[in-house]
Design a protein around this motif. Structure first.
Motif, PDB file in Angstrom:
ATOM      1  N   HIS A  40       0.938  -1.329  -0.099  1.00 46.76           N
ATOM      2  CA  HIS A  40       0.179   0.031   0.047  1.00 46.76           C
ATOM      3  C   HIS A  40       0.923   1.177   0.097  1.00 46.76           C
ATOM      4  CE1 HIS A  40      -3.772  -1.964   0.900  1.00 46.76           C
ATOM      5  NE2 HIS A  40      -3.170  -2.938   1.477  1.00 46.76           N
ATOM      6  N   HIS A  41       0.604   2.282  -0.853  1.00 47.74           N
ATOM      7  CA  HIS A  41       1.502   3.245  -1.017  1.00 47.74           C
ATOM      8  C   HIS A  41       0.650   4.475  -0.309  1.00 47.74           C
ATOM      9  CE1 HIS A  41       2.702   1.015  -4.162  1.00 47.74           C
ATOM     10  NE2 HIS A  41       3.969   1.537  -4.038  1.00 47.74           N
ATOM     11  N   VAL A  42       0.977   4.877   1.014  1.00 48.20           N
ATOM     12  CA  VAL A  42       0.332   5.740   1.868  1.00 48.20           C
ATOM     13  C   VAL A  42       1.276   7.204   1.695  1.00 48.20           C
ATOM     14  CG1 VAL A  42      -0.667   6.051   4.316  1.00 48.20           C
ATOM     15  CG2 VAL A  42      -0.278   3.924   3.073  1.00 48.20           C
ATOM     16  N   ASP A  43       0.470   8.092   1.434  1.00 44.47           N
ATOM     17  CA  ASP A  43       1.081   9.517   1.506  1.00 44.47           C
ATOM     18  C   ASP A  43       1.313  10.104   2.873  1.00 44.47           C
ATOM     19  OD1 ASP A  43      -1.219  10.953   2.361  1.00 44.47           O
ATOM     20  OD2 ASP A  43      -1.789  11.407   0.527  1.00 44.47           O
ATOM     21  N   TRP A  44       2.110  10.937   3.044  1.00 47.63           N
ATOM     22  CA  TRP A  44       2.655  11.549   4.353  1.00 47.63           C
ATOM     23  C   TRP A  44       1.396  11.736   5.152  1.00 47.63           C
ATOM     24  CZ3 TRP A  44       7.129   9.937   4.826  1.00 47.63           C
ATOM     25  CH2 TRP A  44       8.105  10.124   3.827  1.00 47.63           C
ATOM     26  N   ALA A  45       0.389  12.506   4.921  1.00 50.52           N
ATOM     27  CA  ALA A  45      -0.731  13.102   5.380  1.00 50.52           C
ATOM     28  C   ALA A  45      -1.707  11.905   5.937  1.00 50.52           C
ATOM     29  CB  ALA A  45      -1.390  14.047   4.690  1.00 50.52           C
ATOM     30  N   LEU A  46      -1.813  11.033   5.123  1.00 55.05           N
ATOM     31  CA  LEU A  46      -2.734   9.861   5.350  1.00 55.05           C
ATOM     32  C   LEU A  46      -1.945   8.914   6.544  1.00 55.05           C
ATOM     33  CD1 LEU A  46      -5.179   8.219   5.118  1.00 55.05           C
ATOM     34  CD2 LEU A  46      -4.243   7.106   3.006  1.00 55.05           C
ATOM     35  N   MET A  47      -0.846   8.896   6.153  1.00 55.88           N
ATOM     36  CA  MET A  47       0.045   8.107   7.340  1.00 55.88           C
ATOM     37  C   MET A  47      -0.019   8.538   8.635  1.00 55.88           C
ATOM     38  SD  MET A  47       1.654   5.300   8.054  1.00 55.88           S
ATOM     39  CE  MET A  47       2.678   4.257   6.897  1.00 55.88           C
ATOM     40  N   GLN A  48      -0.091   9.829   8.741  1.00 55.73           N
ATOM     41  CA  GLN A  48       0.051  10.692  10.087  1.00 55.73           C
ATOM     42  C   GLN A  48      -1.473  10.377  10.454  1.00 55.73           C
ATOM     43  OE1 GLN A  48      -0.016  15.138  10.016  1.00 55.73           O
ATOM     44  NE2 GLN A  48       1.458  15.095  11.430  1.00 55.73           N
ATOM     45  N   ALA A  49      -2.545  10.759   9.579  1.00 57.42           N
ATOM     46  CA  ALA A  49      -3.637  10.455  10.168  1.00 57.42           C
ATOM     47  C   ALA A  49      -4.113   9.088  10.679  1.00 57.42           C
ATOM     48  CB  ALA A  49      -4.667  10.879   9.038  1.00 57.42           C
ATOM     49  N   ASN A  50      -3.584   8.298   9.994  1.00 56.93           N
ATOM     50  CA  ASN A  50      -3.765   6.528  10.646  1.00 56.93           C
ATOM     51  C   ASN A  50      -3.048   6.638  11.950  1.00 56.93           C
ATOM     52  OD1 ASN A  50      -4.905   5.951   8.163  1.00 56.93           O
ATOM     53  ND2 ASN A  50      -3.025   4.994   7.211  1.00 56.93           N
ATOM     54  N   LEU A  51      -1.911   7.073  11.931  1.00 58.83           N
ATOM     55  CA  LEU A  51      -1.196   6.974  13.363  1.00 58.83           C
ATOM     56  C   LEU A  51      -1.972   7.635  14.368  1.00 58.83           C
ATOM     57  CD1 LEU A  51       2.493   7.217  12.248  1.00 58.83           C
ATOM     58  CD2 LEU A  51       1.425   5.126  13.148  1.00 58.83           C
ATOM     59  N   ARG A  52      -2.369   8.818  14.058  1.00 54.58           N
ATOM     60  CA  ARG A  52      -3.398   9.590  15.127  1.00 54.58           C
ATOM     61  C   ARG A  52      -4.579   8.854  15.358  1.00 54.58           C
ATOM     62  NH1 ARG A  52      -1.161  14.236  16.373  1.00 54.58           N
ATOM     63  NH2 ARG A  52       0.361  15.204  15.096  1.00 54.58           N
ATOM     64  N   GLN A  53      -5.206   8.206  14.340  1.00 46.86           N
ATOM     65  CA  GLN A  53      -6.426   7.577  14.720  1.00 46.86           C
ATOM     66  C   GLN A  53      -6.086   6.177  15.616  1.00 46.86           C
ATOM     67  OE1 GLN A  53      -8.373   5.966  11.136  1.00 46.86           O
ATOM     68  NE2 GLN A  53     -10.278   5.842  12.231  1.00 46.86           N
ATOM     69  N   LEU A  54      -4.842   5.711  15.174  1.00 44.22           N
ATOM     70  CA  LEU A  54      -4.852   4.621  16.218  1.00 44.22           C
ATOM     71  C   LEU A  54      -4.506   5.035  17.725  1.00 44.22           C
ATOM     72  CD1 LEU A  54      -3.685   1.409  16.139  1.00 44.22           C
ATOM     73  CD2 LEU A  54      -1.550   2.197  15.503  1.00 44.22           C
ATOM     74  N   LEU A  55      -3.792   6.314  17.813  1.00 41.69           N
ATOM     75  CA  LEU A  55      -3.701   6.501  19.307  1.00 41.69           C
ATOM     76  C   LEU A  55      -5.157   7.013  19.858  1.00 41.69           C
ATOM     77  CD1 LEU A  55      -0.953   9.302  19.017  1.00 41.69           C
ATOM     78  CD2 LEU A  55      -0.932   7.326  20.558  1.00 41.69           C
ATOM     79  N   ASP A  56      -5.987   7.534  19.203  1.00 42.73           N
ATOM     80  CA  ASP A  56      -7.358   7.879  19.582  1.00 42.73           C
ATOM     81  C   ASP A  56      -8.307   6.949  19.727  1.00 42.73           C
ATOM     82  OD1 ASP A  56      -6.086  10.560  19.600  1.00 42.73           O
ATOM     83  OD2 ASP A  56      -7.214  11.026  17.630  1.00 42.73           O
ATOM     84  N   GLU A  57      -8.374   5.921  18.819  1.00 46.91           N
ATOM     85  CA  GLU A  57      -9.311   5.047  18.554  1.00 46.91           C
ATOM     86  C   GLU A  57      -8.923   3.389  19.007  1.00 46.91           C
ATOM     87  OE1 GLU A  57     -11.581   5.448  15.139  1.00 46.91           O
ATOM     88  OE2 GLU A  57     -11.600   7.822  15.477  1.00 46.91           O
ATOM     89  N   GLY A  58      -7.426   3.405  19.018  1.00 47.88           N
ATOM     90  CA  GLY A  58      -6.946   1.993  19.011  1.00 47.88           C
ATOM     91  C   GLY A  58      -6.924   1.121  17.741  1.00 47.88           C
TER      92      GLY A  58
END
Length: 109
Positions: A40-58
């Motif tokens: 999967h090719h994930v741009d910088w902003a989406l990768m950051q959003a994924n990590l933040r979502q992981l922090l917030d929602e697990g």
């Protein structure tokens, strides 16, 4: 707490990677997906959003991958990490005061 600290480290590293690599034309990170056995090719902003979502929602939600990405525009996490270490080592060698910095980015292994 340990997993949360790891995700926070990843976010810090990602910012370093983006700062160093985005100006060179790199658009993000390529990730091997164990679920579909594809990259999967994930741009910088989406990768950051994924990590933040992981922090917030697990967990992270599903996201649409970029349409027909050019694989040359993305690097692996390991490549980005090595690149950042190389830049840090070069900066340490060029430091005029002779002091030695750690030469590592956020994740010390």
């Amino acid at each position: 707490m340990e997993e949360r600290a790891g995700v926070l480290d990843d976010l810090a590293e990602l910012e370093v990677f983006r700062t160093l690599l985005e100006p060179t034309g790199i658009k993000g990170i390529v990730v091997d997906c164990p679920d579909c056995d594809e990259e999967h090719h994930v741009d910088w902003a989406l990768m950051q959003a994924n990590l933040r979502q992981l922090l917030d929602e697990g967990q992270t939600g599903r996201h649409e991958p970029p349409f027909d990405p050019n694989p040359d525009d993305y690097v692996s996490w390991d490549y980005a990490s090595g690149y950042a270490d190389g830049v840090a080592a070069t900066a340490e060698q060029e430091e005029p005061s002779g002091r030695h910095n750690a030469g590592k980015h956020a994740r010390e292994e």
